[in-house]
Design an enzyme around this catalytic site. Structure first.
Site, PDB file in Angstrom:
ATOM      1  N   ARG A   1     -10.358  -1.216  11.747  1.00 50.93           N
ATOM      2  CA  ARG A   1     -10.232  -2.435  10.947  1.00 50.93           C
ATOM      3  C   ARG A   1      -9.828  -3.581  11.876  1.00 50.93           C
ATOM      4  O   ARG A   1      -8.753  -3.527  12.483  1.00 50.93           O
ATOM      5  CB  ARG A   1      -9.183  -2.230   9.854  1.00 50.93           C
ATOM      6  CG  ARG A   1      -8.854  -3.457   9.047  1.00 50.93           C
ATOM      7  CD  ARG A   1      -7.833  -3.130   7.945  1.00 50.93           C
ATOM      8  NE  ARG A   1      -7.470  -4.307   7.182  1.00 50.93           N
ATOM      9  CZ  ARG A   1      -6.354  -5.023   7.357  1.00 50.93           C
ATOM     10  NH1 ARG A   1      -5.472  -4.678   8.293  1.00 50.93           N
ATOM     11  NH2 ARG A   1      -6.109  -6.084   6.614  1.00 50.93           N
TER      12      ARG A   1
ATOM     13  N   GLU B   1      -3.695 -10.151   3.220  1.00 51.56           N
ATOM     14  CA  GLU B   1      -2.373 -10.607   2.796  1.00 51.56           C
ATOM     15  C   GLU B   1      -2.297 -12.091   2.451  1.00 51.56           C
ATOM     16  O   GLU B   1      -1.591 -12.859   3.130  1.00 51.56           O
ATOM     17  CB  GLU B   1      -1.330 -10.285   3.870  1.00 51.56           C
ATOM     18  CG  GLU B   1      -1.249  -8.804   4.209  1.00 51.56           C
ATOM     19  CD  GLU B   1      -0.086  -8.472   5.148  1.00 51.56           C
ATOM     20  OE1 GLU B   1       0.530  -9.400   5.692  1.00 51.56           O
ATOM     21  OE2 GLU B   1       0.195  -7.285   5.311  1.00 51.56           O
TER      22      GLU B   1
ATOM     23  N   TYR C   1       4.809  -1.651   4.095  1.00 50.43           N
ATOM     24  CA  TYR C   1       5.795  -1.467   5.161  1.00 50.43           C
ATOM     25  C   TYR C   1       7.160  -1.022   4.666  1.00 50.43           C
ATOM     26  O   TYR C   1       7.831  -0.233   5.311  1.00 50.43           O
ATOM     27  CB  TYR C   1       5.942  -2.758   5.985  1.00 50.43           C
ATOM     28  CG  TYR C   1       4.722  -3.025   6.834  1.00 50.43           C
ATOM     29  CD1 TYR C   1       4.575  -2.429   8.083  1.00 50.43           C
ATOM     30  CD2 TYR C   1       3.680  -3.826   6.375  1.00 50.43           C
ATOM     31  CE1 TYR C   1       3.441  -2.631   8.855  1.00 50.43           C
ATOM     32  CE2 TYR C   1       2.543  -4.038   7.138  1.00 50.43           C
ATOM     33  CZ  TYR C   1       2.427  -3.440   8.378  1.00 50.43           C
ATOM     34  OH  TYR C   1       1.302  -3.635   9.136  1.00 50.43           O
TER      35      TYR C   1
ATOM     36  N   GLU D   1      -2.949  -1.090   6.076  1.00 52.28           N
ATOM     37  CA  GLU D   1      -1.955  -1.199   7.151  1.00 52.28           C
ATOM     38  C   GLU D   1      -0.712  -0.436   6.754  1.00 52.28           C
ATOM     39  O   GLU D   1      -0.255  -0.531   5.608  1.00 52.28           O
ATOM     40  CB  GLU D   1      -1.492  -2.648   7.399  1.00 52.28           C
ATOM     41  CG  GLU D   1      -2.438  -3.494   8.171  1.00 52.28           C
ATOM     42  CD  GLU D   1      -1.903  -4.907   8.386  1.00 52.28           C
ATOM     43  OE1 GLU D   1      -0.671  -5.110   8.421  1.00 52.28           O
ATOM     44  OE2 GLU D   1      -2.745  -5.809   8.500  1.00 52.28           O
TER      45      GLU D   1
HETATM   46  C1  PNW Z   1       1.411  -7.757   8.423  1.00 56.88           C
HETATM   47  N1  PNW Z   1       6.627 -10.240   5.688  1.00 56.88           N
HETATM   48  O1  PNW Z   1       2.218  -8.862   8.522  1.00 56.88           O
HETATM   49  C2  PNW Z   1       0.142  -8.247   9.071  1.00 56.88           C
HETATM   50  O2  PNW Z   1      -1.032  -8.022   8.343  1.00 56.88           O
HETATM   51  C3  PNW Z   1       0.030  -7.893  10.499  1.00 56.88           C
HETATM   52  O3  PNW Z   1      -0.776  -8.860  11.136  1.00 56.88           O
HETATM   53  C4  PNW Z   1       1.394  -7.760  11.107  1.00 56.88           C
HETATM   54  O4  PNW Z   1       1.372  -7.619  12.487  1.00 56.88           O
HETATM   55  C5  PNW Z   1       2.059  -6.577  10.440  1.00 56.88           C
HETATM   56  O5  PNW Z   1       2.078  -6.717   9.032  1.00 56.88           O
HETATM   57  C6  PNW Z   1       3.475  -6.306  10.910  1.00 56.88           C
HETATM   58  O6  PNW Z   1       4.307  -7.391  10.608  1.00 56.88           O
HETATM   59  C7  PNW Z   1       3.324  -9.122   7.784  1.00 56.88           C
HETATM   60  O7  PNW Z   1       7.466 -10.939   6.275  1.00 56.88           O
HETATM   61  C8  PNW Z   1       4.203 -10.058   8.306  1.00 56.88           C
HETATM   62  O8  PNW Z   1       6.753  -9.902   4.511  1.00 56.88           O
HETATM   63  C9  PNW Z   1       5.290 -10.433   7.608  1.00 56.88           C
HETATM   64  C10 PNW Z   1       5.500  -9.879   6.382  1.00 56.88           C
HETATM   65  C11 PNW Z   1       4.637  -8.949   5.839  1.00 56.88           C
HETATM   66  C12 PNW Z   1       3.549  -8.573   6.564  1.00 56.88           C
END
Ligand code: PNW
Length: 466
Positions: free
Chosen positions: A78, A167, A291, A365
């Site tokens: 991806r 996102e 996450y 992800e």
């Molecule tokens: C995602 N938050 O980012 C992205 O899709 C990626 O590009 C990134 O590297 C990865 O997760 C890790 O951070 C996020 O603050 C960044 O809620 C910030 C947030 C969530 C997702």
């Protein structure tokens, strides 16, 4: 031999990246600037003053990087397209040299039996479109749909799976609300308008990708109350983070309670008749990025979850609900400070499946940052990442067991890379990158993933192929 994790034998196992985080070569072959170029070059925005100018030089090292993917045995990769490589001003004539890079990438993937999963937009809006108003401006949605059609005309014969947006919550609320992401604007009403025009762009683009599998990726969080009096805090944050995108895209309406929470922020005058029907374009799958869990309260201590790296000056990404605090429960965390909560992934997947129309799901992800270093013997020991991935893949198997039509999983990330406002200070990769030399080293987690993929293919009775 690695234990199979109980996943169906045809479960897609891949890894993900995004253009600005890996490509570098920001001025090569006619690429125009994006909002992330401008933002990362603005003092005080990125930890350590890092930029994506060089990143991990994937633009130049693409062939070797695809060989690494093949060595890991990935089913799918991806990646995202840098819009401003293809259309330097975000509109009009195509920059052939930029487009050719993605054509070569896709061909290399196909030659190696790796399915290309193309994301059209992973946050890097052409700067010229930001100068014309950015996502708070309705015209940007139409420019995005045109760009989608351009990409589809070029690669639609070879790329089967297309994701419109990665996102949109981050693009809208971190980009235009808190300012922790590009373009760094801080206005709740602009963030809400941006969210609408992102989703409108998604819906307009979806119908211009005929004959392809089309989806969108949302970052969804499990959300729990810190205490017995925190149901309203949960409703608000689940509303802004999850339902504000799930409901329009899958049900064709905004959640009424969130619209009410936003009454002091915007009157939604930017929403026109027919927009929600456009936004709810039929989809072939939903991508879920997961996450961690948000634990929230309105009557206790906690932080405002501005989501910025420490020391950066940012606002709140929660317009109308700035009073909600985010609480840590004392669970082990990753280097991002995010608590590790694999059961939350089961919860999120099951919730989407039961509360929304049935749709194939993919975890597009999931992964963890740790402070990895290369050991004296040249290896990278990252047992915490192995444990994280193992727990979350088991959560996927559990969701499948509960009847969730989950079809695949993409580890974030294939390589260490530019972690947005955190610069290069946080490493998510299965493959370590020494930024001084650009040397790639497969981490123990990468080896573990390779054997897990192989074991899943072999597993007897691991599930009936669909
Ligand atoms: C995602 N938050 O980012 C992205 O899709 C990626 O590009 C990134 O590297 C990865 O997760 C890790 O951070 C996020 O603050 C960044 O809620 C910030 C947030 C969530 C997702």
């Amino acid at each position: 031999m690695t234990e199979p994790l109980g996943l169906p034998a045809d479960f897609v196992l891949g890894a993900a990246t995004a253009a600005y985080q890996i490509e570098g070569a920001v001025a090569a072959d006619g690429r125009g600037p994006s909002i992330w170029d401008t933002f990362s070059h603005t003092p005080g925005r990125i930890l350590g003053g890092d930029t994506g100018d060089t990143a991990i030089e994937h633009y130049r090292r693409m062939a070797a990087d695809v060989a690494t993917m093949a060595a890991l045995g990935l089913d799918a990769y991806r990646f995202s397209v840098s819009w401003s490589r293809v259309q330097p001003d975000g509109r009009g004539a195509v920059n052939q040299a930029g487009l050719d890079f993605y054509r070569r990438l896709v061909d290399a993937l196909l030659d190696n039996g790796i399915a290309p999963w193309l994301t059209l937009y992973h946050w890097d809006l052409p700067q010229a479109l930001e100068d014309a108003g950015g996502w708070p401006s309705r015209d940007t949605a139409h420019r995005f749909a045109d760009y989608a059609e351009t990409m589809h005309a070029a690669l639609g014969d070879r790329v089967r799976t297309w994701t419109t947006l990665n996102e949109p919550w981050c693009s809208a609320f971190l980009g235009y609300g808190s300012g922790v992401h590009a373009p760094g604007r801080r206005d709740g009403a602009d963030a809400v308008r941006a969210a609408h025009h992102l989703m409108l762009g998604h819906g307009l683009a979806a119908r211009r990708l005929p004959g392809s599998e089309v989806g969108v990726t949302l970052n969804l969080y499990a959300t729990s109350p810190a205490g017995p009096a925190d149901d309203d805090a949960v409703r608000r944050i689940d509303g802004l983070q999850n339902r504000f995108f799930l409901d329009p895209v899958l049900l064709g309406r905004y959640p009424a309670d969130v619209v009410a929470d936003l009454a002091g922020v915007t009157d939604f005058g930017h929403v026109r008749d027919g927009d929600l029907a456009t936004i709810a374009a039929p989809l072939d799958f939903l991508g879920v990025n997961y996450y961690t869990r948000n634990v929230v309260t309105t009557d206790g201590p906690g932080d405002g979850a501005g989501h910025g790296a420490p020391g950066l000056d940012v606002g709140s990404p929660w317009p109308g609900s700035e009073h909600v605090r985010f609480v840590r429960r004392g669970l082990p965390t990753t280097a991002m400070g995010w608590e590790i909560d694999a059961p939350g992934l089961v919860e999120v997947l099951h919730r989407v499946h039961t509360e929304y129309p049935a749709l194939p799901l993919y975890v597009t992800e999931n992964g963890a940052a740790f402070h990895d270093t290369v050991a004296a013997d040249g290896g990278v020991r990252d047992p915490e990442r192995v444990a994280y991935l193992d727990a979350h893949l088991r959560a996927c198997a559990e969701a499948v067991g509960k009847g969730v039509p989950l079809r695949g999983y993409f580890a974030w990330s294939l390589f260490d890379n530019f972690e947005w406002s955190w610069g290069y200070s946080r490493r998510f990769g299965l493959v370590h990158v020494d930024y001084a030399t650009q040397r790639r080293t497969v981490k123990d987690s990468g080896d573990w993933y390779r054997t897990t993929i192989a074991a899943t293919r072999r597993a007897p009775g691991a599930g009936d192929p669909r």
